[in-house]
Scaffold this motif. Structure first.
Motif, mmCIF file in Angstrom:
data_model
loop_
_atom_site.group_PDB
_atom_site.id
_atom_site.type_symbol
_atom_site.label_atom_id
_atom_site.label_comp_id
_atom_site.label_asym_id
_atom_site.label_seq_id
_atom_site.Cartn_x
_atom_site.Cartn_y
_atom_site.Cartn_z
ATOM 1 N N GLU A 507 -4.726 10.673 -21.135
ATOM 2 C CA GLU A 507 -4.646 12.019 -20.574
ATOM 3 C C GLU A 507 -4.198 11.980 -19.115
ATOM 4 O O GLU A 507 -4.166 12.996 -18.440
ATOM 5 C CB GLU A 507 -6.013 12.704 -20.691
ATOM 6 N N GLY A 508 -3.911 10.782 -18.602
ATOM 7 C CA GLY A 508 -3.387 10.667 -17.246
ATOM 8 C C GLY A 508 -4.429 10.474 -16.179
ATOM 9 O O GLY A 508 -4.171 10.752 -15.007
ATOM 10 N N SER A 509 -5.620 9.984 -16.509
ATOM 11 C CA SER A 509 -6.678 9.774 -15.522
ATOM 12 C C SER A 509 -6.505 8.422 -14.837
ATOM 13 O O SER A 509 -6.746 7.374 -15.432
ATOM 14 C CB SER A 509 -8.054 9.843 -16.191
ATOM 15 N N THR A 510 -6.075 8.424 -13.588
ATOM 16 C CA THR A 510 -5.966 7.156 -12.858
ATOM 17 C C THR A 510 -7.346 6.658 -12.428
ATOM 18 O O THR A 510 -7.497 5.488 -12.091
ATOM 19 C CB THR A 510 -5.063 7.297 -11.612
ATOM 20 N N ILE A 511 -8.345 7.552 -12.438
ATOM 21 C CA ILE A 511 -9.719 7.121 -12.137
ATOM 22 C C ILE A 511 -10.191 6.151 -13.214
ATOM 23 O O ILE A 511 -10.796 5.115 -12.920
ATOM 24 C CB ILE A 511 -10.671 8.335 -12.048
ATOM 25 N N ILE A 512 -9.908 6.472 -14.470
ATOM 26 C CA ILE A 512 -10.294 5.601 -15.581
ATOM 27 C C ILE A 512 -9.568 4.266 -15.488
ATOM 28 O O ILE A 512 -10.149 3.197 -15.683
ATOM 29 C CB ILE A 512 -10.006 6.285 -16.933
ATOM 30 N N PRO A 524 -6.009 -2.901 -8.005
ATOM 31 C CA PRO A 524 -4.576 -2.605 -8.141
ATOM 32 C C PRO A 524 -3.866 -2.616 -6.787
ATOM 33 O O PRO A 524 -4.436 -2.186 -5.770
ATOM 34 C CB PRO A 524 -4.568 -1.203 -8.760
ATOM 35 N N ASP A 525 -2.638 -3.102 -6.767
ATOM 36 C CA ASP A 525 -1.869 -3.160 -5.515
ATOM 37 C C ASP A 525 -1.661 -1.780 -4.914
ATOM 38 O O ASP A 525 -1.539 -1.636 -3.690
ATOM 39 C CB ASP A 525 -0.504 -3.825 -5.780
ATOM 40 N N ASP A 526 -1.621 -0.777 -5.776
ATOM 41 C CA ASP A 526 -1.356 0.583 -5.295
ATOM 42 C C ASP A 526 -2.630 1.404 -5.108
ATOM 43 O O ASP A 526 -2.588 2.632 -5.119
ATOM 44 C CB ASP A 526 -0.423 1.300 -6.264
ATOM 45 N N PHE A 527 -3.797 0.720 -4.931
ATOM 46 C CA PHE A 527 -5.071 1.453 -4.868
ATOM 47 C C PHE A 527 -5.097 2.461 -3.724
ATOM 48 O O PHE A 527 -5.805 3.472 -3.781
ATOM 49 C CB PHE A 527 -6.243 0.473 -4.721
ATOM 50 N N ALA A 528 -4.338 2.194 -2.641
ATOM 51 C CA ALA A 528 -4.368 3.085 -1.477
ATOM 52 C C ALA A 528 -3.343 4.208 -1.573
ATOM 53 O O ALA A 528 -3.327 5.114 -0.729
ATOM 54 C CB ALA A 528 -4.136 2.283 -0.192
ATOM 55 N N ASP A 533 -5.433 12.432 -8.828
ATOM 56 C CA ASP A 533 -6.895 12.533 -8.897
ATOM 57 C C ASP A 533 -7.618 11.482 -8.052
ATOM 58 O O ASP A 533 -8.830 11.342 -8.157
ATOM 59 C CB ASP A 533 -7.370 12.434 -10.357
ATOM 60 N N ARG A 534 -6.875 10.768 -7.212
ATOM 61 C CA ARG A 534 -7.521 9.695 -6.452
ATOM 62 C C ARG A 534 -6.862 9.526 -5.085
ATOM 63 O O ARG A 534 -5.650 9.609 -4.951
ATOM 64 C CB ARG A 534 -7.440 8.397 -7.267
ATOM 65 N N ARG A 535 -7.705 9.303 -4.038
ATOM 66 C CA ARG A 535 -7.217 9.082 -2.672
ATOM 67 C C ARG A 535 -8.053 7.991 -2.003
ATOM 68 O O ARG A 535 -9.209 7.768 -2.360
ATOM 69 C CB ARG A 535 -7.343 10.348 -1.814
ATOM 70 N N PHE A 536 -7.454 7.329 -1.012
ATOM 71 C CA PHE A 536 -8.193 6.386 -0.174
ATOM 72 C C PHE A 536 -7.855 6.683 1.281
ATOM 73 O O PHE A 536 -6.675 6.689 1.662
ATOM 74 C CB PHE A 536 -7.833 4.939 -0.509
ATOM 75 N N LEU A 713 -11.555 11.372 -7.279
ATOM 76 C CA LEU A 713 -12.265 10.287 -6.602
ATOM 77 C C LEU A 713 -11.656 10.132 -5.213
ATOM 78 O O LEU A 713 -10.472 9.777 -5.074
ATOM 79 C CB LEU A 713 -12.126 8.978 -7.383
ATOM 80 N N LEU A 714 -12.452 10.419 -4.187
ATOM 81 C CA LEU A 714 -11.973 10.378 -2.807
ATOM 82 C C LEU A 714 -12.741 9.286 -2.061
ATOM 83 O O LEU A 714 -13.908 9.466 -1.716
ATOM 84 C CB LEU A 714 -12.169 11.736 -2.138
ATOM 85 N N MET A 715 -12.090 8.141 -1.850
ATOM 86 C CA MET A 715 -12.726 7.006 -1.183
ATOM 87 C C MET A 715 -12.319 6.972 0.282
ATOM 88 O O MET A 715 -11.211 7.390 0.649
ATOM 89 C CB MET A 715 -12.320 5.701 -1.862
ATOM 90 N N CYS A 716 -13.211 6.458 1.115
ATOM 91 C CA CYS A 716 -12.875 6.280 2.520
ATOM 92 C C CYS A 716 -13.559 5.017 3.026
ATOM 93 O O CYS A 716 -14.640 4.657 2.558
ATOM 94 C CB CYS A 716 -13.285 7.498 3.353
ATOM 95 N N GLY A 717 -12.911 4.341 3.947
ATOM 96 C CA GLY A 717 -13.528 3.125 4.477
ATOM 97 C C GLY A 717 -12.521 2.037 4.722
ATOM 98 O O GLY A 717 -11.378 2.290 5.135
ATOM 99 N N GLU A 718 -12.934 0.794 4.439
ATOM 100 C CA GLU A 718 -12.131 -0.378 4.766
ATOM 101 C C GLU A 718 -11.630 -1.047 3.479
ATOM 102 O O GLU A 718 -12.424 -1.338 2.577
ATOM 103 C CB GLU A 718 -12.961 -1.360 5.585
ATOM 104 N N ALA A 719 -10.338 -1.291 3.413
ATOM 105 C CA ALA A 719 -9.747 -1.912 2.228
ATOM 106 C C ALA A 719 -10.370 -3.276 1.951
ATOM 107 O O ALA A 719 -10.575 -3.658 0.797
ATOM 108 C CB ALA A 719 -8.235 -2.045 2.421
ATOM 109 N N SER A 720 -10.695 -4.010 3.022
ATOM 110 C CA SER A 720 -11.299 -5.338 2.848
ATOM 111 C C SER A 720 -12.671 -5.237 2.188
ATOM 112 O O SER A 720 -13.065 -6.115 1.410
ATOM 113 C CB SER A 720 -11.420 -6.045 4.204
ATOM 114 N N ALA A 721 -13.407 -4.164 2.485
ATOM 115 C CA ALA A 721 -14.724 -3.965 1.864
ATOM 116 C C ALA A 721 -14.562 -3.652 0.380
ATOM 117 O O ALA A 721 -15.322 -4.144 -0.464
ATOM 118 C CB ALA A 721 -15.472 -2.833 2.566
ATOM 119 N N LEU A 722 -13.563 -2.835 0.062
ATOM 120 C CA LEU A 722 -13.295 -2.494 -1.337
ATOM 121 C C LEU A 722 -12.900 -3.749 -2.115
ATOM 122 O O LEU A 722 -13.386 -3.994 -3.230
ATOM 123 C CB LEU A 722 -12.181 -1.449 -1.400
ATOM 124 N N LYS A 723 -12.061 -4.569 -1.504
ATOM 125 C CA LYS A 723 -11.622 -5.813 -2.140
ATOM 126 C C LYS A 723 -12.812 -6.754 -2.362
ATOM 127 O O LYS A 723 -12.954 -7.370 -3.422
ATOM 128 C CB LYS A 723 -10.565 -6.485 -1.257
#
Length: 750
Positions: A507-512, A524-528, A533-536, A713-723
């Motif tokens: 159904e096109g959910s990038t969150i899933i 994913p390389d394009d996570f940011a 439906d998703r932001r960083f 899904l709206l994420m905020c913070g540091e990419a290194s922490a997410l990794k």
């Protein structure tokens, strides 16, 4: 007891007095004071027992300026002044405190025993035999009443000298009453078990003053039970390894003066085992409740699986016909894996259904119920069953929000497990002797179910009931001890269907997509990159609060409400923690205004319109840990019959009233912990993730947070922490033998 400034006075009237925790606000008539205070009356506040108008008290404390109620004298301790004159003693003894003692009897007592009558009676109650015409039963009642009233003063002074503040002292007194001093002197470690907020070290300090130190048996026993309880409850263990457990006890007990011999610890553990205070089994140590829960759950699962012959056998043709009818009714086409799941569920007493987000678990739950109804010629609609008829389908989940979501997605009634079992606060109404009624039970979000709750659920299941347990094995385990879903899967003793096909992704959910990538340990390389439906949003720890506020403000401007947006964080403290974010978000979602009432409790301001979270189970009001409501009204003490502040919270069209005595059960819910969010879905999830969360940067925690999001899904913070979180697959290992005990029961040769 250190005594500095005081106000001596007598009660004019109560403004507020809570009978449960003894918090008091009262107006007193000032008789004398060491304070720079010249008014004839003063307002006092503090934790105090019943005050009487005819008595004088020394109140020790200090003045504070309350922003709403003005100047008040905060009492940290008090002492009642005994009457010093014959007339004062007569007035005191003839007061309503002492039933059966009138003025004439009081005069006779004072005439016989003098102005020191009270002290003489307390020292030797036999002196009352000298008082003419005083009946023996009246003399005994007088002595007991004096002992009770004089004893409270003695107890409060004793507790103050032990270093307990007035609030904690009152809690101790309420627990032990007139036995307070004796209990603490006999065994100060009893406080650790009975009084929340008193740890081993505090009790150990009292013990040392009383000569209980070094290798004293009571000290070793207290340390043993303290370590066992703390380790199991904090780390989720069902048992502790014996050797490491003994070392932890020794570590707690050893100091510069004493090193405790481990053989002495072992001796006390044997005695505690004999007294059923703990359970020793081979090289393991259990709390009794967890030992019997693990053993009982395994036995009841075996009992359920042994009833396979009670399950009706349907031919493939009959199953296919029923499934075809359901597909037409629901306008749906089940895949091969979904058909297998439905068929397995209907042909076995117990089945596990697992899968991540978007794999169709809810669709299968609905299908199981509908096909079951077709095969057994039952109605699915609850209204089809009259009074006295049992509705055959039971849907349940660990939390109120999970049950609500289950009911909304299936269109069927759903309950919390506590409500289903009839939780009464200290016991369940349903058990092996009074099982629940029904034919098919489906439990969702099983990863959240702890060992103790699972044990009580399974022992309440009647013979012949079919059970389907649904969960996501990659989510966080239960907060309380155990890892029930993991153990059941590891046992391989229960028929299991694992769903892997992702339908919502289509159904096109990038969150899933993102959630399943996390599950595999991939970022994913394009996570940011922004998707529909998703932001960083990159930011530092110091910037998190501002970024979260901006995101939420934007959502409000777009027409979203407090129920649509949920901020999640893994820790409570710090600039990016739950507590700080809640304060900031309250100003965004529900700012202060003249039209909104508010009340301050501890460090939190509760305001009408606030979104709040229930922290404990409250069976009396049918609200449970994790339920979210909104403050619909606040009434101040001068507006209520009970003369106490009241906060009204609306949960799902149900109003619950909180007083200051129960407000500790609530917290603001604009931001909540990821653990508390389990079992829920929200249209918008705002998820900060920064390096300062370092201890909580784990894959299963991140996965759980991400899968709470339904639309955005709206994420905020540091990419290194997410990794770091994605790559960290470490999980806190929990000691549990449920899987092994199940295997052993199902195959005694293992």
């Amino acid at each position: 007891m250190e005594r500095t400034n005081y106000i001596k006075g007598s009660l004019v009237r109560y403004i507020f007095h809570n009978e449960e925790n003894l918090y008091t606000v009262a107006r007193i008539r000032v008789q004398e004071t060491t304070e720079n205070f010249s008014d004839k009356e003063a307002i006092i506040t503090g934790y105090l027992p019943q005050l009487y108008e005819h008595e004088s008290y020394f109140f020790y404390g200090y003045f504070i300026d309350h922003p709403k109620y003005g100047r008040q004298y905060h009492v940290v301790n008090y002492k009642r002044e005994l009457p010093q004159t014959k007339s004062g003693v007569i007035q005191y003894l003839s007061s309503e405190l002492f039933e059966g003692i009138g003025v004439k009897t009081a005069e006779a007592i004072v005439q016989t025993l003098g102005e020191r009558a009270i002290s003489k009676i307390m020292e030797n109650p036999a002196v009352l035999e000298k008082v003419p015409h005083l009946r023996k039963d009246a003399a005994q009642k007088l002595y007991e009443s004096l002992k009770r009233y004089e004893g409270l003063d003695e107890i409060m002074i004793f507790l103050s000298e032990c270093g307990f503040g007035p609030k904690l002292a009152m809690r101790i007194y309420q627990e032990y009453k007139e036995d307070t001093i004796k209990t603490i002197q006999d065994n100060p470690y009893q406080l650790v078990y009975d009084i929340e907020g008193i740890g081993f070290k505090r009790a150990d300090e009292l013990g040392e003053k009383q000569g209980i130190k070094g290798s004293h048996p009571e000290r070793i026993r207290a340390a043993a039970l303290y370590v066992l309880t703390e380790q199991t409850m904090q780390n989720g263990h069902v048992y502790l390894d014996y050797d490491s457990y003994v070392k932890e006890i020794k570590k707690l007990l050893d100091d510069e003066k004493n090193a405790i011999d481990e053989t002495m610890i072992a001796q006390e553990l044997l005695l505690l085992d004999e007294e059923d205070k703990l359970v020793l089994e081979k090289e393991r140590v259990y709390l009794p409740s967890l030992y019997y829960a693990e053993k009982g759950l395994a036995n009841n699962i075996k009992r359920l699986l042994a009833n396979a012959e009670d399950i009706s056998a349907f031919s493939d043709e009959e199953f296919q016909a029923a499934l075809d009818n359901v597909e037409k009714k629901l306008n749906i086409h089940y895949s091969e894996s979904q058909r297998k799941a439905i068929k397995t569920a209907l042909s076995t007493p117990l089945m596990l259904l697992t899968g991540g987000p978007g794999t169709g678990k809810t669709t299968i739950i609905k299908g199981i119920v509908e096909v079951y109804a077709q095969l057994y010629e039952l109605a699915v609609e609850p209204q089809a069953y009259g009074d006295g008829e049992t509705y055959p389908f039971i849907l349940a989940a660990p939390t109120g929000r999970a049950a609500k979501r289950m009911g909304e997605t299936t269109g069927l009634p759903a309950y919390t497990i506590h409500r289903l079992l009839g939780w009464k606060g200290d016991y369940f109404e349903h058990n092996e002797e009074n099982p629940i009624a029904g034919r098919l039970l489906i439990v969702d979000e099983v990863s959240m179910v702890d060992l103790w709750l699972a044990h009580h659920l399974f022992k309440s299941l009647p013979k012949g009931m079919q059970v389907i347990l649904v969960g996501d094995e990659d989510q966080l385990p239960s907060v309380q001890p155990g890892q029930v879903l993991k153990d059941l899967l590891d046992s391989k003793a229960i028929p299991t269907v694992k769903l892997t096909d992702v339908y919502r992704q289509a159904e096109g959910s990038t969150i899933i997509e993102f959630a399943h990538a996390i599950k595999k340990g991939e970022l994913p390389d394009d996570f940011a990159e922004a998707t529909e439906d998703r932001r960083f949003f990159p930011c530092s720890t110091d910037e998190v609060a501002d970024v979260v506020v901006k995101i939420c403000s934007f959502a409000i401007d777009k027409g979203y409400s407090i129920h649509d947006v949920q901020v999640l964080a893994p820790i409570y403290k710090g600039k990016a923690g739950v507590d700080h974010l809640n304060v900031q978000l309250q100003n965004v979602f529900n700012p202060k205004s003249e039209q909104k009432r508010e009340i301050e409790f501890r460090d939190t301001i509760f305001r009408t319109g606030d979104k709040v979270l229930q922290l404990v189970n409250d069976p009396e009001n049918q609200v449970f840990n994790g339920d979210i409501g909104v403050i619909s009204a606040i009434f101040y003490a001068n507006e209520t019959e009970s003369k106490e502040d009241q906060v009204v919270v609306t949960f799902e069209q149900k109003d619950v009233i909180y007083t200051r005595n129960t407000l500790h059960s609530l917290t603001l819910a604009y931001c909540c912990s990821i653990h508390k969010s389990q079992g829920s879905e929200y249209p918008i999830v705002v998820l900060p993730i920064v390096k300062s969360y370092f201890r909580m940067l784990k894959r299963n925690l991140l996965y759980t947070a991400v899968t709470r999001s339904k639309k955005f899904l709206l994420m905020c913070g540091e990419a290194s922490a997410l990794k770091q979180a994605v790559e960290n697959d470490s999980q806190d290992e929990r000691n549990s033998l449920l899987a092994y005990k199940l295997q052993e029961l199902m195959d005694p040769h293992t």
